[in-house]
Write an enzyme that holds these catalytic residues in place. Sequence first.
Site, mmCIF file in Angstrom:
data_model
loop_
_atom_site.group_PDB
_atom_site.id
_atom_site.type_symbol
_atom_site.label_atom_id
_atom_site.label_comp_id
_atom_site.label_asym_id
_atom_site.label_seq_id
_atom_site.Cartn_x
_atom_site.Cartn_y
_atom_site.Cartn_z
ATOM 1 N N PRO A 202 2.473 7.305 -0.359
ATOM 2 C CA PRO A 202 2.430 6.127 0.049
ATOM 3 C C PRO A 202 2.688 5.640 1.232
ATOM 4 O O PRO A 202 3.504 6.019 2.260
ATOM 5 C CB PRO A 202 3.448 5.247 -0.767
ATOM 6 N N GLY B 100 10.175 -11.679 15.173
ATOM 7 C CA GLY B 100 11.463 -12.409 15.372
ATOM 8 C C GLY B 100 12.666 -12.085 14.315
ATOM 9 O O GLY B 100 13.823 -12.922 14.427
#
Lengths: 71, 71, 71, 71, 71, 71
Positions: E2, E11
Amino acid sequence: MPFVTVQIAKGHSIEKKRELAKAITDTLVATMGTKPEWVTVHIDEFERDNWAVGGTLHSDKHKGRHLEKGV
Amino acid sequence: MPFVTVQIAKGHSIEKKRELAKAITDTLVATMGTKPEWVTVHIDEFERDNWAVGGTLHSDKHKGRHLEKGV
Amino acid sequence: MPFVTVQIAKGHSIEKKRELAKAITDTLVATMGTKPEWVTVHIDEFERDNWAVGGTLHSDKHKGRHLEKGV
Amino acid sequence: MPFVTVQIAKGHSIEKKRELAKAITDTLVATMGTKPEWVTVHIDEFERDNWAVGGTLHSDKHKGRHLEKGV
Amino acid sequence: MPFVTVQIAKGHSIEKKRELAKAITDTLVATMGTKPEWVTVHIDEFERDNWAVGGTLHSDKHKGRHLEKGV
Amino acid sequence: MPFVTVQIAKGHSIEKKRELAKAITDTLVATMGTKPEWVTVHIDEFERDNWAVGGTLHSDKHKGRHLEKGV
């Protein structure tokens, strides 16, 4: 507004997808403090002859085998 | 060389896709001053059991309903 | 829930991005009949030395030129 | 851990995909010095009515023609 | 194998990213039965003036406010 | 119109990127029979604290080491 794309091999049931989408969303809520309704999950399925690691197609690696778990 | 990917639910007609590709290209030309031949548009369709908002698969939200507009 | 990714070269002003995001959203509403609040637009900027057409980096093609329009 | 996505039109044989995945991996090894087993290649096929350049769907450009090479 | 891409606003601290990558990987292991070493997580951060919902840039929606949680 | 995205760690020189874009394009031409001018290559660089394999950020795996080759 987190947007999560999960690329996995084709062949999982809708029950499994339902569980995956829910679990990924819960993970975002738990770790990032986001609201669930802000999380979008896209399950992007690939065919095994469209994915290669080390230069070998996935479909060539697992010839004659049934769908493995967790791929 | 703008490259635009539009992820929408599967099930739209070729007429609608034709209109969408043309309109997106015109929008890029009008707003960014690019030439039309530099714009590529990729319509990336998803199945409703591969897309979830708020942890619920799209196919579970709209059980028994026909294809809605604009999704 | 359309999700639109626009890949363009870095260097556009916030006014231009604001105009682009609005125009793309309006286009989706007009052509697909979707509600505006369902449309997400992601402007994915690339550096000119990270984009090549015909095997030549964009930054090599336009040496000594100022930012062109619409790229 | 390079991850390479190749978006090409649908319709290539598994032999061609096998060759492509191997060649892309070899290219990464030769140019970046990475190990082959670190390279993942994803072949992301698109339908010709989902791809447009210059605002025209690919399927509209080549009506009545057979699959061209290299598209 | 995956491959998960998480698009979130820029941020967040490295501690938060570390927690997110670990939690997403654990979620894939728990729900899909995959091995942890097969899971790749890519945190793809976007600037708030590159992301719009409903046609309005994120940076315009939250003028004068500090970084919110979970966006 | 192949479109190739190469996700690699940040920190490669423009000479290396130039070589990579050229080599990937040549590979597409050689294997798929496409014309070079139809090939777009996007080098999508990631920060080492935004990429995890096995749940561990890349920046945590290689603490105190210089930029490795080929990652």
